[in-house]
Design a protein around this motif. Structure first.
Motif, PDB file in Angstrom:
ATOM      1  N   LYS A 281       0.840  -1.205   0.000  1.00  0.00           N
ATOM      2  CA  LYS A 281       0.000   0.000   0.000  1.00  0.00           C
ATOM      3  C   LYS A 281       0.871   1.248   0.000  1.00  0.00           C
ATOM      4  O   LYS A 281       1.831   1.351   0.774  1.00  0.00           O
TER       5      LYS A 281
ATOM      6  N   ASP B  84      -5.400   2.189   4.345  1.00  0.00           N
ATOM      7  CA  ASP B  84      -4.712   1.170   5.155  1.00  0.00           C
ATOM      8  C   ASP B  84      -5.640  -0.029   5.344  1.00  0.00           C
ATOM      9  O   ASP B  84      -5.219  -1.187   5.270  1.00  0.00           O
TER      10      ASP B  84
ATOM     11  N   LYS C 144      -1.869   8.612  13.366  1.00  0.00           N
ATOM     12  CA  LYS C 144      -2.529   8.278  12.089  1.00  0.00           C
ATOM     13  C   LYS C 144      -1.683   7.420  11.154  1.00  0.00           C
ATOM     14  O   LYS C 144      -2.049   7.209   9.995  1.00  0.00           O
TER      15      LYS C 144
END
Ligand code: ADP
Ligand code: ASP
Ligand code: MG
Length: 411
Positions: free
Chosen positions: A7, A155, A210
């Protein structure tokens, strides 16, 4: 062939050059023999820009249209990544969420993934395609409308694909080289962790770190996905990054292993509400119906049958909360003198599995803040975390002071 999920976050695909750089990394894994599923975010800043357009057009927007707009950033990078790979002679194809289809709930702007059928992409791998590029952050509801998974949701797309395809690993490429004891942008003393437990990562994420979306950690924990966070700017290496794994695999056992913060908090106080049975339900029922995520709650001592009720919620839900409570007042369901919204606050939290067995963590945290002259407005605790709401201007100071107090720079 074994499947690998990679990712790339917003900064890793921010320009055409960076997309090329990311594509080269994908190429290395393809050369090792993996079939790769690449999950891409929107170019950095794109999603914020789109959210801005929506808010300006319609402050209390219809969430279905919000999703239609903000999901679009990922479509661009998915196509560009597929083209870049093709230019490198790597057979690649892009998919938007609905084409897979990534089936989600209909909770627009914070939908959950329910199912990812694998047949479509697997068939293409069977025909010689080596890389499936999937637009992160988006899916399709049972009603057939585009949904998004909440900010940072790519994510979660990545981990969900890793689980669905039984991938060997899920690599999250970002702009830091792993998970740190606190945000390295706030404290220079932040230390990179080689491993972190799912439980601690889950708390850190839900309290504002985050680097991974909370839901992605939940999924990785449930489906035992081998999850790694690493930098897309550093040279490739097998030892790079941070592995998020089961508690037993982590050697460190200290009371606090990380400090998280969230700027995105508002403190709401309802002044002079009746102190009687049912009042909490009358307040928090309408808030929940309006989709407001209430976090901390305190009810003050009552005087003459009246009390103040304080709660915290994300800053971008303040308007919704105000409207829900004003409507309840108009209907006569609750009475209050005024509603004060304080958006100049932040939440700072200490997280650690060691808290389960070691006492004195809260006392040390409060003493540290008090020594810095920082006033605590609200406190919340759980088995492995302590959170405080404080004035936002003290955020960096509080994070740094706590990082020092719990000696997190030391391995
Ligand atoms: P991406 O666009 O790749 O998804 P994000 O901006 O969502 O990247 O997440 C990475 C950022 O998370 C880092 O730049 C860092 O500032 C922040 N961050 C917050 N807490 C931590 C932490 N404990 N460890 C590492 N990064 C953190
Ligand atoms: N682009 C989306 C966001 O900024 C999703 C993501 O990057 O994970 O929230
Ligand atoms: Mg992110």
């Amino acid at each position: 062939m074994p499947v690998l999920v990679m990712k790339f976050g917003g900064t890793s695909v921010a320009t055409l050059d960076r997309i090329k750089r990311a594509a080269k990394r994908v190429g290395l894994e393809v050369a090792k023999g993996y079939d790769v599923i690449v999950i891409v975010s929107a170019m950095s800043g794109e999603t914020n820009k789109l959210v801005g357009y929506v808010n300006e057009t319609s402050p209390l927007y219809d969430a279905r249209e919000y999703d239609a707009v903000v999901s679009s950033g990922e479509n661009v990078t998915a196509g560009l990544m597929a083209l870049t790979l093709q230019e490198m002679d790597i057979p690649a194809r892009s998919w938007q969420g609905w084409q897979v289809p990534v089936k989600t709930t209909s909770a627009h702007s914070s939908a959950r993934i329910e199912e990812i059928p694998t047949d479509n992409i697997t068939a293409k791998f069977g025909e010689g395609m080596r890389v499936a590029v999937v637009a992160g952050f988006q899916g399709i509801s049972p009603e057939g409308r585009i949904t998004t998974l909440g900010r940072g949701g790519s994510d979660t797309t990545a981990v969900a694909f890793a689980a669905a395809f039984d991938a060997e690993r899920c690599d999250i490429y970002t702009d830091v080289d792993g998970v740190y004891t606190t945000d390295p942008r706030i404290s220079q003393k932040a230390r990179k962790l080689d491993k972190i437990s799912f439980e601690e990562m889950l708390e850190l994420a839900s309290l504002g770190a985050k680097v991974l979306q909370t839901r992605s950690v939940e999924l990785a924990m449930r489906y035992k996905v081998k999850l790694r966070v690493l930098s897309s700017f550093e040279e490739p290496s097998d030892e790079a990054g941070t592995l998020v794994c089961a508690e037993e695999e982590v050697m460190e056992n200290r009371p606090v292993s990380g400090i998280a913060y969230s700027r995105d908090e508002a403190k709401m106080t309802l002044v002079s509400v009746a102190d009687k049975p049912g009042i909490a339900a009358a307040i928090f029922g309408p808030l929940s119906d309006a989709g407001v995520n209430v976090d901390m709650i305190i009810q003050n001592v009552a005087e003459q049958g009246l009390t103040d009720m304080t709660f915290s919620c994300p800053t971008d839900q303040v308007m919704r909360a105000q409207k829900a409570l004003d409507d309840a007042k108009t209907r006569g369901d609750i009475a209050f003198q005024e509603l004060i919204a304080d958006t100049d606050v932040c939440k700072v939290s200490a997280v650690g599995i060691g808290m389960r067995s070691q006492s004195g963590v809260a006392a040390k945290m409060f003493k540290t803040l008090s020594d810095e002259g920082i006033n605590i407005k609200v406190i919340a605790t759980s088995e492995i975390k302590i959170s405080v709401l404080i004035d936002r201007k003290y955020m960096e100071l509080a994070v740094q002071a706590l990082h020092d107090a719990f000696e997190l720079e030391k391995a």
